[in-house]
Design an enzyme around this catalytic site. Structure first.
Site, PDB file in Angstrom:
ATOM      1  N   GLY A 473    -122.803  91.946  -1.918  1.00 53.77           N
ATOM      2  CA  GLY A 473    -121.529  91.327  -2.295  1.00 53.77           C
ATOM      3  C   GLY A 473    -120.671  91.015  -1.107  1.00 53.77           C
ATOM      4  N   GLY A 476    -112.842  90.231  -0.183  1.00 51.63           N
ATOM      5  CA  GLY A 476    -111.789  89.700   0.661  1.00 51.63           C
ATOM      6  C   GLY A 476    -111.668  90.392   2.000  1.00 51.63           C
ATOM      7  N   VAL A 480    -120.540  93.731   1.801  1.00 50.57           N
ATOM      8  CA  VAL A 480    -121.030  95.008   1.285  1.00 50.57           C
ATOM      9  C   VAL A 480    -122.561  94.995   1.309  1.00 50.57           C
ATOM     10  CG1 VAL A 480    -121.044  96.605  -0.661  1.00 50.57           C
ATOM     11  CG2 VAL A 480    -118.999  95.257  -0.184  1.00 50.57           C
ATOM     12  N   LYS A 494    -119.561  99.081   3.384  1.00 52.46           N
ATOM     13  CA  LYS A 494    -118.659  97.949   3.538  1.00 52.46           C
ATOM     14  C   LYS A 494    -118.374  97.706   5.012  1.00 52.46           C
ATOM     15  CE  LYS A 494    -114.585  95.866   1.550  1.00 52.46           C
ATOM     16  NZ  LYS A 494    -113.495  96.021   0.603  1.00 52.46           N
ATOM     17  N   ASP A 592    -104.834  95.381  -5.262  1.00 55.40           N
ATOM     18  CA  ASP A 592    -105.661  94.194  -5.503  1.00 55.40           C
ATOM     19  C   ASP A 592    -106.500  94.406  -6.765  1.00 55.40           C
ATOM     20  OD1 ASP A 592    -106.680  91.678  -5.094  1.00 55.40           O
ATOM     21  OD2 ASP A 592    -108.159  92.287  -3.592  1.00 55.40           O
TER      22      ASP A 592
END
Length: 792
Positions: A473, A476, A480, A494, A592
């Protein structure tokens, strides 16, 4: 044997130098997603275009999905839903070459229209295409003829008139109005419907009807075609076959207006390659992606932009020395033993031996020179000692030892430099402070409640050196990767893209506190790596993707249990946020909240993730002002105006998540009229006129009771109140959702309520006839240019 070994050793320096200059060829850059078709006939189909599910970019606008008809001798490539036949696609220029039929009227001997043909209207609205205003012209052929085209509303856009002269007075020249005329078209044209204005012959029209042609045309055509084919236009005036001509379409990613808006939502950001950048569209709204300077390929794919080897390209500036390719560039140096300017012929001259000796003594030679002049002679001496051990034992050994020591000294310096760099980053990222916190927590500096500090080598090994096939993935704040630790634990690693400007102790303290979160619906932070410039975070791995893909993906919701699943996911997500707001010490604000940051495991259990924008709840007013972060469509309007992140900001964002769950519509949707682009505003206006049920997903609407619908509508409207003070706390939201869930699947008449208070609340919910009222106060009303507040 000794002689053979000596020869090998004598040639070894040259072999190593040659290997340094020759790099293995890279595989050609990938242009499509893995497993997708890359050609239709001889037309290459680069992503974001594609054929078949999962092979094209699907962002709510059409045009990127293509289909290939192999039944023709030359396969036809067309756009799904628009019927445009494509003959070429270009990522670099952002252009598509297509085919378009001309509109033709042919007249009989009496001047009446006897035959009409042509392609008719071309509709490109809500697509990624627009007609290119710089590469196309509207052309009118024949006489007398007035050709033009209109927009979707039927209004005139562009056109011109062509008039013929008698043959004896014909004028040479281009398409300037005699038998042929052309006109430019404006930018941002997404609809083309051509017309020919029939001009009946009247008395007093000698100029118009001095000479006429049987057939008359109007068409859009590529400018280049007109300049090369004008001398042949006469042959088109009386032909009876359809006339198909090339046109140029400008394409761009148009689900957002420009690069600034696109960069706010990294989940949907089209520029996937790390070596790419965004440029605004020059024709209409939207943006395009280009590979950075020194790179080429497809910027819309993760590894699409590859480094250009300038040393192998003749068009690059000449290099008469040693050309070395570097990421995004190259270097051109004089060969060893020479100096000067290698970019021009005879620019390199032999070095003065005394000057180089001085450099060796002072340690100012470069790595290549050190190897050639120190290490290579040392290997040469060893080889000769093996061949002639007795005659060279004294002198050669005296030469070899200093060279050998210099070589190992160089390696030692490089190793110490690497260690110092890692230690520097470790300290700058708060590693020492974090170790102290961990030691005080449980008496060790290696683990605190399952939290570990990993080395860079640990994470490189876990991800096969951050291999592309380990990417699971992009968010923002970074990429990952899926990793497997030495103890076989599967983790998500990450790797951030940006450097946070947070103070050292504050960052380390936040990492430590986040590691202490232990909730079944919060993704566990397992550790971090601090010896790199931008810290890497290690989380537990969640296998089933994001809630965003569950809602908007092609898999779909299970019939009969869709609402039950969605409501359970909403309850679990709300409980996780309530835990961070109310039970964590100190409280933690996510910052977020969105469907892309809620992960689902193999049992579809929700787990809130991505604390890239999260902050510890501030303890004083001075710390409440922060740089606005988050995702468009989910951002609290009060946060945007004040730059003060509060727990009620998360409540607003969660209200958008609830809306997204129930409607299965995206938070921002750029198709259709402007007032429908925001899901929140669209829902509020629908509630205002009592039509909010129509916005709900039909499958979910059929599964929920009317009382549950009204109860959850009331909760959403409270969460989306423009005033943060009027919104409920996250704990109340979680409790209310759980009550709605119990009521939906355990009606009040049969419910086993835990308390009288809960029973009474459920009864009130069942019996209440909710009335939605709006007063001029807080909620924006775009129709009336006034503001309203919601209450019940």
């Amino acid at each position: 044997m000794a002689i053979t070994l000596a020869v090998v050793l004598l040639l070894l320096p040259l072999t190593i130098v040659s290997a340094q200059e020759q790099q293995p060829p890279q595989p050609p850059p990938q242009v499509v997603r893995p497993g997708c078709r890359d050609k239709c006939g001889n037309i290459t189909i680069p992503y974001p275009f594609g054929i078949g599910d999962g092979c094209y970019r699907d962002d709510g606008r059409g045009g990127f999905q293509l289909e290939c008809d192999d039944s023709h001798a030359t396969p036809w490539l067309t756009t799904v839903g628009y019927g445009v036949r494509i003959t070429n696609l270009s990522i670099a220029t952002g252009e598509v070459r297509a085919k378009l039929k001309a509109t033709r009227y042919c007249h009989d001997s009496d001047g009446a229209i006897g035959n009409r043909s042509g392609g008719g209207a071309v509709q490109l609205f809500n697509s990624h295409y627009l007609f290119s205003p710089t590469r196309n012209r509207l052309v009118t052929l024949g006489c007398p003829n007035h050709g033009y085209f209109v927009d979707l509303s039927g209004y005139y856009v562009s056109g011109c008139m062509s008039i013929c002269r008698p043959l004896q007075y014909a004028l040479p020249g281009s398409c300037t109005g005699v038998a042929c005329c052309q006109s430019a078209i404006p930018s941002a044209v997404d609809y083309y419907e051509p017309y020919l204005l029939d001009m009946p012959k009247k008395d007093g029209d000698p100029i118009l009807y001095t000479t006429t042609t049987t057939c008359r045309y109007v068409f859009l055509v590529e400018t280049g075609w007109l300049s090369t084919r004008y001398k042949d236009v006469d042959k088109y005036l009386n032909q009876t076959d359809d006339l198909t001509l090339p046109i140029i379409l400008d394409w761009a990613v148009r689900n957002v207006g420009n690069c600034s808006a696109a960069s706010l939502n990294r989940t949907d950001y089209a520029c996937q390659s790390a070596d790419s950048h965004c440029v605004n569209s020059t024709n209409g709204a939207g943006y395009q992606c280009n590979c950075s300077k020194g790179y080429e390929g497809n910027p819309y794919l993760e590894d699409g932009c590859r480094d250009i080897d300038e040393c192998k390209r003749e068009e690059e500036p000449p290099c008469y020395g040693v050309c070395t390719n570097t990421p995004g560039s190259y270097t051109c140096q004089c060969p060893p033993g020479t100096s000067g300017d290698a970019t021009w012929k005879s620019g390199c001259r032999p070095k003065d031996s005394f000057t180089f000796a001085l450099k060796v003594v002072t340690g100012k030679t470069d790595n290549h020179e050190t190897f050639v002049y120190l290490v290579a002679p040392a290997i040469l001496v060893v080889g000769r000692l093996m061949v002639y051990p007795m005659s060279y034992s004294g002198v050669s050994l005296g030469m070899f030892l200093p060279a050998f020591m210099c070589f190992w000294l160089y390696l030692g310096v490089q190793k110490r430099k690497l260690i110092r760099t890692k230690q520097k980053f470790f300290e700058l990222n708060g590693g020492v402070f974090l170790q102290q916190q961990m030691r005080s927590y449980n008496g060790t500096s290696t683990c605190a409640s399952g939290f570990n500090i990993f080395s860079k080598e640990d994470l490189e090994k876990a991800t096969d050196n951050f291999a592309a096939d380990r990417v699971v993935g992009r968010g923002g704040h970074g990429i990952v990767y899926k990793g497997i630790l030495e103890d076989k634990t599967v983790v998500a690693i990450k790797k951030s893209k940006m450097i946070e400007e947070a103070p050292t102790k504050e960052f380390a303290m936040e990492m430590f506190i986040l590691s202490q979160i232990n909730h079944k619906n919060v993704v566990k932070l397992l550790g971090c790596c601090l010896e790199v410039e931008v810290p890497m975070l290690v989380y537990e791995f969640v296998s089933n993707g994001t809630l965003y893909h569950y809602i908007h993906g092609s898999k779909g919701l299970d019939s009969g249990t869709a609402f039950e699943t969605c409501l359970r996911i909403a309850v679990e997500s709300a409980e996780a946020l309530a835990y961070m707001h109310s039970s964590a010490s100190p409280p933690i604000l996510h910052g977020d909240v969105k469907t892309a940051n809620i992960l689902l495991d193999d049992k579809l259990t929700a787990k809130v993730s991505d604390f890239g924008a999260s902050k510890l709840a501030p303890t004083d007013e001075a710390k409440m002002a922060t740089l606005v972060q988050g995702t468009c469509g989910y951002l609290d309007p009060e946060y945007l105006m004040t730059c003060r992140l509060t727990d009620k900001s998360d409540v607003y964002s969660f209200g958008v998540v609830l809306l997204e769950l129930l409607t299965r519509k995206k938070a921002l949707y750029f198709d259709g009229p402007e007032e429908d682009r925001s899901l929140v505003l669209c829902f509020m206006m629908a509630v205002q006129v009592g039509q909010h049920q129509e916005l709900l997903d039909s499958q979910l609407r059929n599964e929920m009771s009317i009382e549950t619908l009204e109860g959850i509508t009331l909760l959403i409207m409270r969460c989306l109140n423009m005033s943060g003070q009027e919104r409920p706390a996250m704990k109340e939201v979680a409790e209310r959702l759980e009550m709605l869930r119990r009521y939906q699947y355990h009606p009040w008449a049969q419910a086993d309520a835990n308390t009288e208070e809960e029973a009474q609340s459920l009864l009130d919910m069942e019996q209440r006839n909710v009335n939605y009222k709006f007063t001029k106060d807080y909620v924006l009303d775009f129709e009336g240019s006034s503001t309203y507040s919601f209450s019940s």
